[in-house]
Write a protein that holds these residues in place. Structure first.
Motif, PDB file in Angstrom:
ATOM      1  N   ILE A  48     -14.382  87.092  43.352  1.00  0.00           N
ATOM      2  CA  ILE A  48     -15.701  86.428  42.397  1.00  0.00           C
ATOM      3  C   ILE A  48     -16.684  86.853  42.445  1.00  0.00           C
ATOM      4  O   ILE A  48     -17.542  87.579  43.260  1.00  0.00           O
ATOM      5  CB  ILE A  48     -16.299  84.931  43.868  1.00  0.00           C
ATOM      6  CG1 ILE A  48     -14.952  83.968  44.522  1.00  0.00           C
ATOM      7  CG2 ILE A  48     -17.450  84.331  43.009  1.00  0.00           C
ATOM      8  CD1 ILE A  48     -16.000  83.558  45.568  1.00  0.00           C
ATOM      9  N   ASN A  49     -16.971  86.914  40.416  1.00  0.00           N
ATOM     10  CA  ASN A  49     -18.166  87.960  39.888  1.00  0.00           C
ATOM     11  C   ASN A  49     -19.516  87.210  39.944  1.00  0.00           C
ATOM     12  O   ASN A  49     -19.512  86.155  39.704  1.00  0.00           O
ATOM     13  CB  ASN A  49     -17.319  88.264  38.632  1.00  0.00           C
ATOM     14  CG  ASN A  49     -16.378  88.802  38.458  1.00  0.00           C
ATOM     15  OD1 ASN A  49     -15.801  89.352  38.844  1.00  0.00           O
ATOM     16  ND2 ASN A  49     -15.760  88.169  37.372  1.00  0.00           N
ATOM     17  N   VAL A  50     -20.310  87.777  41.118  1.00  0.00           N
ATOM     18  CA  VAL A  50     -21.499  87.625  41.388  1.00  0.00           C
ATOM     19  C   VAL A  50     -22.792  88.491  40.391  1.00  0.00           C
ATOM     20  O   VAL A  50     -22.288  89.642  40.174  1.00  0.00           O
ATOM     21  CB  VAL A  50     -22.179  87.915  42.294  1.00  0.00           C
ATOM     22  CG1 VAL A  50     -23.551  87.099  42.499  1.00  0.00           C
ATOM     23  CG2 VAL A  50     -21.159  86.744  43.751  1.00  0.00           C
ATOM     24  N   THR A  51     -23.398  87.816  39.197  1.00  0.00           N
ATOM     25  CA  THR A  51     -24.674  88.345  38.785  1.00  0.00           C
ATOM     26  C   THR A  51     -25.952  88.267  39.401  1.00  0.00           C
ATOM     27  O   THR A  51     -26.271  87.751  39.411  1.00  0.00           O
ATOM     28  CB  THR A  51     -24.652  88.219  37.381  1.00  0.00           C
ATOM     29  OG1 THR A  51     -23.002  87.862  36.917  1.00  0.00           O
ATOM     30  CG2 THR A  51     -25.802  88.726  36.337  1.00  0.00           C
ATOM     31  N   LEU A  52     -26.805  89.581  38.856  1.00  0.00           N
ATOM     32  CA  LEU A  52     -27.721  89.472  40.346  1.00  0.00           C
ATOM     33  C   LEU A  52     -28.617  89.653  39.687  1.00  0.00           C
ATOM     34  O   LEU A  52     -28.402  89.840  38.393  1.00  0.00           O
ATOM     35  CB  LEU A  52     -27.746  90.683  41.179  1.00  0.00           C
ATOM     36  CG  LEU A  52     -26.831  90.293  42.357  1.00  0.00           C
ATOM     37  CD1 LEU A  52     -27.625  92.398  43.296  1.00  0.00           C
ATOM     38  CD2 LEU A  52     -27.619  88.681  43.159  1.00  0.00           C
ATOM     39  N   ASP A  53     -29.916  88.454  39.682  1.00  0.00           N
ATOM     40  CA  ASP A  53     -31.369  88.786  38.447  1.00  0.00           C
ATOM     41  C   ASP A  53     -32.044  89.482  39.843  1.00  0.00           C
ATOM     42  O   ASP A  53     -32.800  89.877  39.908  1.00  0.00           O
ATOM     43  CB  ASP A  53     -31.526  87.252  38.818  1.00  0.00           C
ATOM     44  CG  ASP A  53     -32.955  87.322  38.075  1.00  0.00           C
ATOM     45  OD1 ASP A  53     -33.442  87.995  37.262  1.00  0.00           O
ATOM     46  OD2 ASP A  53     -33.758  86.453  38.203  1.00  0.00           O
ATOM     47  N   ASN A  54     -31.787  90.674  37.829  1.00  0.00           N
ATOM     48  CA  ASN A  54     -32.366  92.298  39.109  1.00  0.00           C
ATOM     49  C   ASN A  54     -34.176  92.410  38.823  1.00  0.00           C
ATOM     50  O   ASN A  54     -34.819  93.121  39.984  1.00  0.00           O
ATOM     51  CB  ASN A  54     -31.992  93.273  38.474  1.00  0.00           C
ATOM     52  CG  ASN A  54     -30.620  93.474  38.571  1.00  0.00           C
ATOM     53  OD1 ASN A  54     -30.332  93.153  39.070  1.00  0.00           O
ATOM     54  ND2 ASN A  54     -29.851  93.740  37.405  1.00  0.00           N
ATOM     55  N   ASP A  55     -34.197  91.414  37.737  1.00  0.00           N
ATOM     56  CA  ASP A  55     -35.703  91.419  37.105  1.00  0.00           C
ATOM     57  C   ASP A  55     -37.026  89.967  37.679  1.00  0.00           C
ATOM     58  O   ASP A  55     -36.371  89.054  37.000  1.00  0.00           O
ATOM     59  CB  ASP A  55     -36.186  92.036  35.456  1.00  0.00           C
ATOM     60  CG  ASP A  55     -35.161  93.082  35.828  1.00  0.00           C
ATOM     61  OD1 ASP A  55     -35.517  94.496  36.040  1.00  0.00           O
ATOM     62  OD2 ASP A  55     -34.390  93.000  34.513  1.00  0.00           O
ATOM     63  N   LYS A  56     -38.252  90.528  38.393  1.00  0.00           N
ATOM     64  CA  LYS A  56     -38.328  88.864  38.676  1.00  0.00           C
ATOM     65  C   LYS A  56     -39.925  89.439  38.786  1.00  0.00           C
ATOM     66  O   LYS A  56     -40.701  90.291  38.933  1.00  0.00           O
ATOM     67  CB  LYS A  56     -37.954  88.800  40.410  1.00  0.00           C
ATOM     68  CG  LYS A  56     -36.864  88.410  40.770  1.00  0.00           C
ATOM     69  CD  LYS A  56     -36.436  87.818  41.936  1.00  0.00           C
ATOM     70  CE  LYS A  56     -35.718  87.225  42.296  1.00  0.00           C
ATOM     71  NZ  LYS A  56     -34.578  87.330  43.616  1.00  0.00           N
ATOM     72  N   VAL A  57     -40.719  88.543  38.559  1.00  0.00           N
ATOM     73  CA  VAL A  57     -42.154  87.665  38.583  1.00  0.00           C
ATOM     74  C   VAL A  57     -42.256  86.970  39.493  1.00  0.00           C
ATOM     75  O   VAL A  57     -41.672  85.902  39.598  1.00  0.00           O
ATOM     76  CB  VAL A  57     -42.644  87.762  37.353  1.00  0.00           C
ATOM     77  CG1 VAL A  57     -44.290  87.397  36.822  1.00  0.00           C
ATOM     78  CG2 VAL A  57     -42.397  89.172  36.434  1.00  0.00           C
TER      79      VAL A  57
END
Length: 845
Positions: A14-23
């Protein structure tokens, strides 16, 4: 890696993309109550993989746009909008913007932050809200309702809830203690939205033997409203309920809703209790349904248990182990069906919320006209109503059956379908023929957020009570099978409650039925004009106070003008008597009114006698009274003044009804035309039937007045007091003799009052003679209509809502929270009944 359903070991990538940039944003006013003209600081945490995006090494910049919106009771004001750069704080790693002067009034701050960088990271935009609040307080005394004595050192708790969220979330809480005189004061210092906040206010004695009665949630106050003073809390006897739940894994966490059965209202919401015991106090002497369920893994749908006439302590242990139960049966009543659809609703307490379909794997065989479904069951049982829908070339059909699911399959649940009233309409559960109920006030403005309790009695005798809400619409669509009778109660925070009995003739000729929910007023039924100089008293409900002349210690709260009462002060005593008094002496009192799920009932009554007849030796005087509220009270006490120079006190006097009216004050029963048996078909079978025959004779000695109907004459105060079990519309007559013309003791009728004009055997019958005089306006022409099957004028088909609405128009940009000030009651509370069902079902699917 895991085993599949047939025990094969599988490896899946399962490929997972992380949300690296957050506000992530917040404001100082989120945590600290901030008033007008006080500094507000906005904070932004702009990160890449959790590390701050620095303004120097990463070229990070953040800009904030602030929209400040204030409100009044009429709606939103003009917004203040500005933008500004944010400063990077290298110590905290946060971007900051300080508004040092604050904002000029209370209101909502909506702020949008846009963050950019030159390091190749994401540019992110986030919007959030916070509030500038204001000082609010509520104070008063705490009393023992039974004794009237103040309760020292009582514990008061306040819990704020955001009713706009699903499920409603708890925010600010406060706990305080009354002093030695029972005085308390609560300062509302939460930082949440006052527009969508409601407050649950509860109190108990130190020894937990007394508690507040069942109280609805209170609305958040507005700045232009004065701080609440003299809001007295009244404590009643308490009963202790202890809950615990378990499943096949052992004792477990659970959620629960405690319903008051008489009001069909949830009075306490319990979240994530257990696995140990959970205890709470409830008012004694009432009937409760306890609905227990569990969310998440190993969840369980709502299971209902009862505690009737609560007293002392009650321990309830609930088994939440779930078994999927297969239900099957035949479908009949439809030939050559094009399709079938089978749905079901879980029973909550004694009713069924029409919100969520609780049926799994619905399958119908159109060849054999049979169905199978799956529903969750538990060892203690879950109640359901299963509803089947169908269509053929002739139209749309429906039928239902009720059952309780335990742990084994249920067969032979056969359903007979009948044609449906109404017009084809789409719905979130099913699209079929439905009858539409449209809600407007007496100025033809739309009313949204109406809660309805609808009891449908089908032609086969099955009777089912449903609850539903119009939510953001001004109408409710309900499938109703032909031949059914509907008894519906409608509740709105914007109007007094209403009850309608709708017979098959009305449903057959109206696919849309207008329900008028008027403003809270007391009106003259002849002119429809508001009555002036009507005082209002809220009185304790007990044997000593449910009398024509209650003592001053019985009065909890009163106002000289009925339009000026404070509903909060009225509700704090729980069930009470509500008495209206006119300057001419006319009294109408609702006994044991339950204000949990509605505001006080309104009433219409003539300010003076509408007809007064003197004929030969007989005196007859008629008044018009009416109220079309649901049965949220036990009975009605009515007091009618008389003039002893016109009505003899030396002979008996009677009260009888000359007319009955519908909720438009059109005559549906006429004593001169209709029989006494007709009143039973009109819903008056619980009345003392003498009211519709010879009349109920008044006693000159007071004794407890029967709720079904009894009469007492007070010669000192010149008042006739009588009781009726419920209100609709009626024209009671006071009938007696003219002074000096009483019959002699040798006359056979001397032992009773004359029967007056109209139907009724025996007694003295008024005839028209030259001596007869009519001294005031005649009554409405009754006609000769026989009305047990009364049918109102056909209602035109529903058209889109008119531009005039009950909610003031918004002329400025709408805030993030829509402008619709919530009012406590059914809309927010009954959403829970559907949500606790959905919470389980959504996790199973």
């Amino acid at each position: 890696m895991a085993y599949d359903n047939v025990s094969n070991w599988n490896t899946i990538q399962i490929n997972v993309t992380l949300d690296n940039d957050k506000v992530v944003t917040h404001a100082s006013s989120d945590l600290i109550q901030t008033f007008a003209n006080q500094s507000v600081t906005f904070y932004v945490n702009y990160t890449h993989y959790g590390i701050p995006v620095d303004n120097t090494t990463d070229g990070g910049t953040c800009t904030i746009t602030v929209t400040f919106q204030t409100f009044t009771a009429q709606g939103p004001g003009n917004p203040i909008i500005y933008s500004a750069p944010m400063t990077y704080n290298s110590t905290s790693g946060l971007y900051e913007h300080i508004n040092s002067t604050g904002f000029p009034a209370w209101g909502q701050i909506r702020y949008t932050v846009q963050c950019n960088n030159t390091a190749g990271y994401e540019n992110v935009t986030v919007t959030n809200t916070t509030w500038v609040t204001y000082y609010r307080s509520m104070s008063g005394h705490i009393y023992n309702l039974e004794t009237g004595q103040p309760v020292a050192n009582a514990i008061i708790s306040v819990e704020q809830e955001d009713a706009s969220k699903e499920p409603p979330t708890v925010g600010w809480t406060c706990n305080t203690v009354s002093n030695d005189t029972g005085y308390y004061k609560i300062v509302f210092n939460g930082t949440e939205s006052p527009l969508t906040s409601v407050y649950y206010i509860r109190a108990r004695s130190q020894d937990s033997t007394l508690t507040t009665p069942i109280l609805p949630p209170m609305p958040g106050p507005f700045p232009e409203e004065a701080n609440k003073t003299d809001v007295n809390l009244f404590l009643v006897q308490a009963a202790n309920l202890t809950l615990r739940a378990y499943n096949n894994l052992g004792y477990t966490t659970f959620n629960a809703e405690i319903f008051d059965r008489d009001a069909n209202m949830p009075i306490k919401s319990i979240q994530n209790a257990g696995p140990g015991n959970y205890s709470l106090l409830v008012p004694a002497g009432r009937n409760y349904d306890i609905v227990v369920y569990k969310e998440g893994m190993y969840g369980a749908p709502p299971t209902s248990q009862s505690w009737l006439n609560a007293s002392g302590s009650h321990y309830l242990e609930v088994n939440l182990t779930v078994t999927m139960v297969t239900v099957s049966g035949s479908l009949s009543g439809v030939s050559n069906a094009e399709y079938y659809n089978v749905t079901g609703f879980i029973g909550i307490s004694t009713f069924y919320p029409r919100n969520f379909n609780a049926v799994f794997n619905s399958q119908v065989n159109t060849t054999t006209n049979t169905y199978t479904i799956q529903i969750p069951g538990t060892s203690s049982g879950i109640s359901y109503v299963i509803i089947a829908y169908a269509k053929n070339s002739s139209g749309y059909y429906s039928g239902s059956t009720k059952l309780t699911a335990y742990s084994s399959g249920i067969s032979n649940q056969n359903i007979t379908l009948y044609p449906l009233y109404g017009t084809y309409r789409t719905g979130n559960i099913v699209s079929t023929n439905m009858t539409r109920f449209v809600f407007r006030d007496d100025s033809n403005n739309n009313i949204t957020g109406v809660f309805a309790m609808i009891n449908i009695t089908e032609v086969n005798g099955n009777s089912t009570a449903y609850v539903t809400s119009s939510q953001g619409n001004n109408y409710i669509d309900i499938p109703i099978t032909q031949g059914s009778t509907v008894t519906a109660s409608f509740f709105s925070p914007m109007a007094p409650p209403r009850k309608r009995v709708i017979n098959p003739a009305v449903l057959a000729s109206n696919d849309t039925i207008n329900i008028i929910l008027p403003n809270m007023e007391f009106k003259d039924p002849n002119t429809n004009n508001p009555l002036e100089n009507v005082s209002l008293k809220f009185i304790k409900c007990n044997g000593a106070c449910n009398v024509p002349y209650p003592s001053s210690t019985c009065v909890i709260y009163e106002v000289s003008n009925a339009t000026d009462f404070d509903p909060m002060k009225a509700m704090m005593a729980g069930n009470i008597n509500i008495r209206t008094e006119q300057q001419n002496g006319l009294v109408v009192e609702f006994v044991n009114v339950d204000l949990v799920n509605s505001g006080p009932p309104d009433a219409s009554f003539s300010p003076n006698a509408t007809e007064q007849v003197s004929a030969q030796d007989t005196f007859a005087q008629m008044w018009i009274v009416g109220s079309f509220a649901p049965d949220i009270y036990d009975y009605v006490l009515i007091g009618i003044p008389y003039n002893e120079s016109e009505l003899s006190e030396n002979a008996p006097v009677k009260v009888k009804f000359r007319y009955l009216y519908d909720d438009n004050f059109d005559v549906i029963w006429n004593a001169s035309v209709n029989s006494t048996s007709d009143v039973v078909a009109l819903g008056y079978g619980d009345f003392n039937q003498n009211y519709f025959g010879d009349g109920v004779t008044c006693s000159d000695t007071y004794s407890t007045l029967s709720p079904s109907g009894a009469c007492y004459r007070n010669k000192t105060d010149n008042m006739i007091w009588f009781t009726i079990p419920h209100f609709s519309g009626g024209a009671p007559q006071v009938i007696g003799y003219i002074p000096g013309k009483e019959p002699s003791t040798s006359v056979s009728t001397a032992s009773s009052a004359p029967s007056g004009g109209g139907a009724g055997g025996g007694g003295y019958v008024v005839t028209t003679t030259p001596e007869e005089t009519v001294t005031s306006a005649p009554s409405p022409a009754p006609g000769t209509t026989h009305i047990p099957t009364y049918t109102p004028t056909h209602t035109p088909a529903y058209t889109p809502a008119p531009s005039i609405t009950k909610t003031p128009p918004v002329s400025t940009p709408a805030p993030s929270t829509p402008w619709e000030r919530p009012v406590p009651g059914f809309e927010a509370l009954f959403a829970i009944a559907g949500l606790i069902t959905a919470a389980y079902l959504l996790r199973r699917r």
